[in-house]
Design a protein around this motif. Structure first.
Motif, mmCIF file in Angstrom:
data_model
loop_
_atom_site.group_PDB
_atom_site.id
_atom_site.type_symbol
_atom_site.label_atom_id
_atom_site.label_comp_id
_atom_site.label_asym_id
_atom_site.label_seq_id
_atom_site.Cartn_x
_atom_site.Cartn_y
_atom_site.Cartn_z
ATOM 1 N N PHE A 1 -6.210 9.154 4.521
ATOM 2 C CA PHE A 1 -5.504 10.346 4.989
ATOM 3 C C PHE A 1 -4.228 10.596 4.188
ATOM 4 C CE2 PHE A 1 -2.653 12.683 7.855
ATOM 5 C CZ PHE A 1 -3.460 13.776 8.135
ATOM 6 N N ARG A 2 -3.646 9.541 3.614
ATOM 7 C CA ARG A 2 -2.420 9.714 2.837
ATOM 8 C C ARG A 2 -2.655 10.497 1.541
ATOM 9 N NH1 ARG A 2 -1.806 3.244 1.536
ATOM 10 N NH2 ARG A 2 -3.891 2.925 0.672
ATOM 11 N N ASP A 3 -3.932 10.659 1.149
ATOM 12 C CA ASP A 3 -4.258 11.476 -0.024
ATOM 13 C C ASP A 3 -4.600 12.915 0.359
ATOM 14 O OD1 ASP A 3 -3.926 9.480 -1.938
ATOM 15 O OD2 ASP A 3 -5.949 8.697 -1.604
ATOM 16 N N ALA A 35 -5.020 15.090 -10.735
ATOM 17 C CA ALA A 35 -5.187 13.947 -9.837
ATOM 18 C C ALA A 35 -4.517 12.707 -10.412
ATOM 19 C CB ALA A 35 -6.669 13.681 -9.591
ATOM 20 N N GLY A 36 -4.703 12.483 -11.720
ATOM 21 C CA GLY A 36 -4.045 11.356 -12.366
ATOM 22 C C GLY A 36 -2.530 11.481 -12.324
ATOM 23 N N LEU A 37 -2.025 12.714 -12.504
ATOM 24 C CA LEU A 37 -0.580 12.946 -12.463
ATOM 25 C C LEU A 37 -0.014 12.654 -11.070
ATOM 26 C CD1 LEU A 37 2.010 13.998 -13.821
ATOM 27 C CD2 LEU A 37 1.308 16.308 -13.140
ATOM 28 N N PHE A 38 -0.730 13.116 -10.033
ATOM 29 C CA PHE A 38 -0.273 12.883 -8.666
ATOM 30 C C PHE A 38 -0.217 11.388 -8.348
ATOM 31 C CE2 PHE A 38 -0.355 17.277 -8.054
ATOM 32 C CZ PHE A 38 0.088 17.595 -6.780
ATOM 33 N N VAL A 39 -1.189 10.652 -8.832
ATOM 34 C CA VAL A 39 -1.192 9.201 -8.592
ATOM 35 C C VAL A 39 -0.039 8.533 -9.325
ATOM 36 C CG1 VAL A 39 -2.495 7.067 -8.957
ATOM 37 C CG2 VAL A 39 -3.662 9.104 -8.100
ATOM 38 N N LYS A 40 0.216 8.942 -10.562
ATOM 39 C CA LYS A 40 1.312 8.344 -11.330
ATOM 40 C C LYS A 40 2.674 8.669 -10.722
ATOM 41 C CE LYS A 40 -1.003 7.980 -15.806
ATOM 42 N NZ LYS A 40 -0.998 8.380 -17.238
ATOM 43 N N LEU A 41 2.773 9.830 -10.077
ATOM 44 C CA LEU A 41 4.023 10.220 -9.422
ATOM 45 C C LEU A 41 4.115 9.666 -8.002
ATOM 46 C CD1 LEU A 41 4.286 13.967 -10.550
ATOM 47 C CD2 LEU A 41 5.569 12.000 -11.445
ATOM 48 N N HIS A 42 3.109 8.862 -7.622
ATOM 49 C CA HIS A 42 3.059 8.235 -6.295
ATOM 50 C C HIS A 42 2.946 9.256 -5.160
ATOM 51 C CE1 HIS A 42 3.944 4.428 -8.234
ATOM 52 N NE2 HIS A 42 5.016 4.977 -8.799
ATOM 53 N N ASP A 78 -5.493 7.221 -4.452
ATOM 54 C CA ASP A 78 -6.852 7.017 -4.973
ATOM 55 C C ASP A 78 -7.255 8.222 -5.809
ATOM 56 O OD1 ASP A 78 -9.537 6.552 -5.466
ATOM 57 O OD2 ASP A 78 -9.909 5.692 -3.485
ATOM 58 N N MET A 79 -7.131 8.102 -7.131
ATOM 59 C CA MET A 79 -7.430 9.213 -8.026
ATOM 60 C C MET A 79 -8.882 9.663 -7.912
ATOM 61 S SD MET A 79 -6.861 9.464 -12.156
ATOM 62 C CE MET A 79 -8.039 8.153 -12.501
ATOM 63 N N ASN A 80 -9.798 8.710 -7.771
ATOM 64 C CA ASN A 80 -11.214 9.050 -7.703
ATOM 65 C C ASN A 80 -11.526 9.934 -6.500
ATOM 66 O OD1 ASN A 80 -11.824 7.546 -10.009
ATOM 67 N ND2 ASN A 80 -12.128 5.680 -8.821
ATOM 68 N N MET A 81 -10.986 9.594 -5.335
ATOM 69 C CA MET A 81 -11.257 10.365 -4.132
ATOM 70 C C MET A 81 -10.599 11.742 -4.198
ATOM 71 S SD MET A 81 -13.342 8.509 -2.595
ATOM 72 C CE MET A 81 -13.565 9.756 -1.333
ATOM 73 N N ILE A 82 -9.431 11.813 -4.817
ATOM 74 C CA ILE A 82 -8.771 13.108 -4.983
ATOM 75 C C ILE A 82 -9.618 14.020 -5.868
ATOM 76 C CG2 ILE A 82 -6.740 14.282 -5.918
ATOM 77 C CD1 ILE A 82 -5.101 11.822 -5.175
ATOM 78 N N ILE A 83 -10.170 13.459 -6.942
ATOM 79 C CA ILE A 83 -11.026 14.247 -7.844
ATOM 80 C C ILE A 83 -12.289 14.695 -7.122
ATOM 81 C CG2 ILE A 83 -12.451 14.153 -9.925
ATOM 82 C CD1 ILE A 83 -10.376 12.233 -11.109
ATOM 83 N N ILE A 84 -12.922 13.770 -6.404
ATOM 84 C CA ILE A 84 -14.167 14.099 -5.700
ATOM 85 C C ILE A 84 -13.954 15.230 -4.718
ATOM 86 C CG2 ILE A 84 -15.848 13.221 -4.028
ATOM 87 C CD1 ILE A 84 -15.583 10.484 -5.423
ATOM 88 N N GLY A 85 -12.888 15.137 -3.925
ATOM 89 C CA GLY A 85 -12.627 16.199 -2.960
ATOM 90 C C GLY A 85 -12.289 17.516 -3.624
ATOM 91 N N SER A 86 -11.507 17.477 -4.688
ATOM 92 C CA SER A 86 -11.027 18.704 -5.320
ATOM 93 C C SER A 86 -12.115 19.473 -6.063
ATOM 94 C CB SER A 86 -9.873 18.375 -6.281
ATOM 95 O OG SER A 86 -8.796 17.788 -5.588
ATOM 96 N N VAL A 87 -13.137 18.783 -6.565
ATOM 97 C CA VAL A 87 -14.192 19.488 -7.298
ATOM 98 C C VAL A 87 -15.284 20.031 -6.365
ATOM 99 C CG1 VAL A 87 -13.825 18.125 -9.390
ATOM 100 C CG2 VAL A 87 -15.585 17.413 -7.755
#
Length: 249
Positions: free
Chosen positions: A137-139, A179-186, A190-199
């Motif tokens: 849920f935090r993503d 997604a990678g940028l959001f993860v690097k900025l904390h 989970d970059m993978n789940m962010i990508i999966i949901g966003s596409v």
């Protein structure tokens, strides 16, 4: 009472055009056109539908109508209204002239949802599906923002070019980078789940469904066309994400 055959064919081809341009499968389009003709008393009506054109005529008579399909979109509200009018005409509650006028109103007056509402819907779909597929849920916020930004880019690219699968590939590439940028900025974990949901809003679900429906119904050409379009779109999304991940990792 004399039957206005040309008027009936005009109504049928207009109904088919609205259906095909707004996401209906070929089987539904052809069946609706034939029902309109037969409900109007034309038993010898013949319809043929392709992804780029609609043809309807009377077997053994010099009556026919055709319409070309230049561009398709997704507006299932129009499809629902046309189906509703077709049923009313079959029940005899509206005349052929009223049917034609109402179809013209549907084609001209029912507009697509506005840009911001569709962007909000894409954001909510992205974040919700990320969570449903097992994300944290935090993503939710990160996926909400990335999914919305991805849809905004997709919307503006479609205004510039009609090459849908290339647009999807570029949008998927940008989504993965974001997604990678959001993860690097904390701002996400989970970059993978962010990508999966966003596409998910980019996935050609309706085209895949239509391809199966047309294939089952024997519409081989339209089934192969819809299936190929869906395959190209899905493949371009995968390639876009893969290139972005290669740059990020």
């Amino acid at each position: 009472m004399k039957i206005d055959k040309i008027k009936i064919l005009e109504v049928a081809v207009l109904a088919g055009k609205i259906l095909l341009e707004n996401g209906a499968d070929m089987t539904r389009v052809e069946d609706t056109m034939l029902r309109i003709g037969r409900n109007a008393g034309l038993e010898n009506v013949v319809a043929f539908v392709t992804p780029t054109g609609i043809f309807i005529s009377l077997r053994g008579e010099a009556y026919s109508q055709m319409e070309s399909i230049q561009q398709t979109t997704m507006n299932l509200e129009k499809v629902a209204y046309v189906n509703q009018l077709s049923r009313k005409f079959g029940e005899g509650t509206i005349t052929i002239s009223a049917f034609y006028q109402l179809l013209q109103q549907i084609d001209e007056d029912i507009k697509d949802f506005n840009f911001w509402l569709k962007t909000l819907a894409a954001s909510l779909v992205s974040a919700s599906l990320m969570y449903i597929f097992g994300g944290e849920f935090r993503d939710f916020f990160a996926t909400f923002v990335v999914g919305g930004m991805g849809y905004m880019l997709y919307y503006f690219l479609n205004k510039r070019t009609e090459v849908d699968f290339l647009n999807n590939g570029l949008v998927a590439f940008v989504i993965a980078l974001l997604a990678g940028l959001f993860v690097k900025l904390h701002l996400g974990t989970d970059m993978n789940m962010i990508i999966i949901g966003s596409v998910m809003p980019l996935v050609p679900g309706v085209k895949i469904t239509n391809a199966f429906l047309d294939g089952i119904s024997g519409h081989t050409i339209s089934s192969m066309t819809s299936g190929l379009q869906a395959l190209l779109t899905a493949g371009s999304i995968g390639v876009g994400v893969a290139i972005a991940l290669k740059l990020l990792l």
